[in-house]
Scaffold this active site. Structure first.
Site, short mmCIF file in Angstrom:
data_model
loop_
_atom_site.label_atom_id
_atom_site.label_comp_id
_atom_site.label_asym_id
_atom_site.label_seq_id
_atom_site.Cartn_x
_atom_site.Cartn_y
_atom_site.Cartn_z
N LYS A 182 0.84 -1.21 0.00
CA LYS A 182 0.00 0.00 0.00
C LYS A 182 0.88 1.26 0.00
CE LYS A 182 -3.62 2.71 0.60
NZ LYS A 182 -4.68 2.93 -0.34
N LYS A 250 -0.58 11.32 5.91
CA LYS A 250 -0.45 10.20 6.85
C LYS A 250 0.27 9.02 6.18
CE LYS A 250 -3.61 7.25 6.88
NZ LYS A 250 -3.90 5.92 6.33
#
Ligand code: NAD
Length: 313
Positions: A182, A250
């Site tokens: 990811k 983030k």
């Protein structure tokens, strides 16, 4: 390979899902649609819980989920949230015992995935990290790309469940491999968006219509899913999220942290992260990440696809 009675066992298990936000809520709905009707849910937002209860789910506390569900799942913002919900005081893991399984579908730091798995292993609880790509539309229609880390036999057993939410479910390696994949995805998307904004700014400043540039090059080597999704937004000045700059910050923080931990070099990630930070501090944190175009527009005094902020020299 999964044999028939294992599939039946998985269909009949009791599932707990914590985190019913933009992504978790439609994913929960697809779990129910997929025939997994014994679902217990929890979120700080009680309206989201209520929406799922109306579809047949049961509302439960962390303690009830941990003590009664065969499989616990989370779809939370980041590593600290998953750690707090699972391992914190009164966390779900306090109530779990050997044989239960945990699947975290949040996008978190792979280092944290490994830490959580190590804690759960002490109790005999197996874990998969299974973050997703595709955003809200694909969460709604159940066609997410799901990248998974963890043991092969655990993956094989729960793959049919993950397929209720995703069109592609790929095991990438041991625990943490899903979130590492990811992060790779998020680095590529961020750098792609930056390059797109930079290129369309150049076109605008040089007096060439960015829309025509997009149409001319989208079928060539530079064309991409990012270009198709984000060029029209930049040209229209549409910043409605999609995927928020603050969430991308983030992910890139996790990428930088992971890279520094394993000794990888990620200078492009560091560069685009600083631009996202500028946008966060200029009030664009909740805008779509295509608002990176604002950085270039402010530097050059143009608006991509629209009249300039200041007259071109
Ligand atoms: P969100 O902020 O919409 O949802 C998070 C949910 O978690 C909220 O409903 C919140 O109330 C709940 N929550 C937070 N702390 C909690 C706690 N202690 N107990 C119970 N509930 C709690 O976020 P999202 O967009 O659904 O994203 C979730 C994850 O999926 C993130 O890691 C994100 O990076 C990732 N993701 C998002 C997208 C996207 O397009 N939005 C795409 C792919 C991956």
């Amino acid at each position: 390979m999964v044999i028939k009675n294992e599939i039946t066992e998985v269909m009949e298990m009791k599932i707990g899902l914590i985190g019913l936000g933009i992504m978790g809520k439609p994913m929960a709905k697809n779990i129910i649609k997929g025939g997994y009707s014994d679902l217990m849910v929890n979120d700080l937002n009680k309206a989201s819980v209520e929406e799922l209860v109306e579809l047949g789910a049961i509302a439960g506390t962390n303690a009830e989920i941990g003590s009664s569900c065969d499989l616990v799942m989370t779809m939370l913002p980041n590593s600290p949230h998953v750690k707090a919900v699972m391992l914190g005081e009164n966390g779900v893991a306090n109530y779990m015992k050997a044989g239960q399984v945990f699947i975290d579908m949040s996008s978190i730091n792979p280092v944290a995935s490994k830490e959580i798995a190590a804690e759960l292993e002490k109790k005999g609880v197996e874990m998969l990290d299974a973050p997703v790509s595709g955003g809200e539309p694909k969460a709604i229609d159940g066609t997410l790309s799901i990248m998974v880390g963890g043991k092969q036999n655990v993956f094989d057993k729960y793959k049919p469940l993950l397929e209720t939410m995703g069109a592609s479910v790929v095991r990438c390696g041991e625990i943490g491999a899903g979130n590492t994949t990811k992060l790779a995805n998020q680095i590529i998307v961020a750098c792609n968006i930056q390059a797109l904004a930079e290129a369309l700014t150049l076109a605008q400043k040089a007096g060439v219509d960015p829309q025509l540039v997009f149409e001319a090059i989208r079928g060539g080597l530079a064309g991409s899913t990012v270009m198709n999704a984000k060029a029209p937004m930049m040209i229209a000045g549409n910043d409605k999220p999609g995927f928020k700059i603050d969430l991308h910050i983030k992910d890139l923080n996790n990428a930088l942290d992971c890279a520094h931990t394993v000794g990888a070099l990620v200078p492009m990630t560091a560069g685009v992260q600083e631009i996202f930070q500028y946008l966060h501090h200029s009030g664009h944190g909740q805008d779509d990440h295509s608002a990176i175009a604002k950085y270039y527009e402010n530097l050059t005094g143009i608006r991509i696809g629209r009249p300039s902020l200041v007259p071109n020299p």
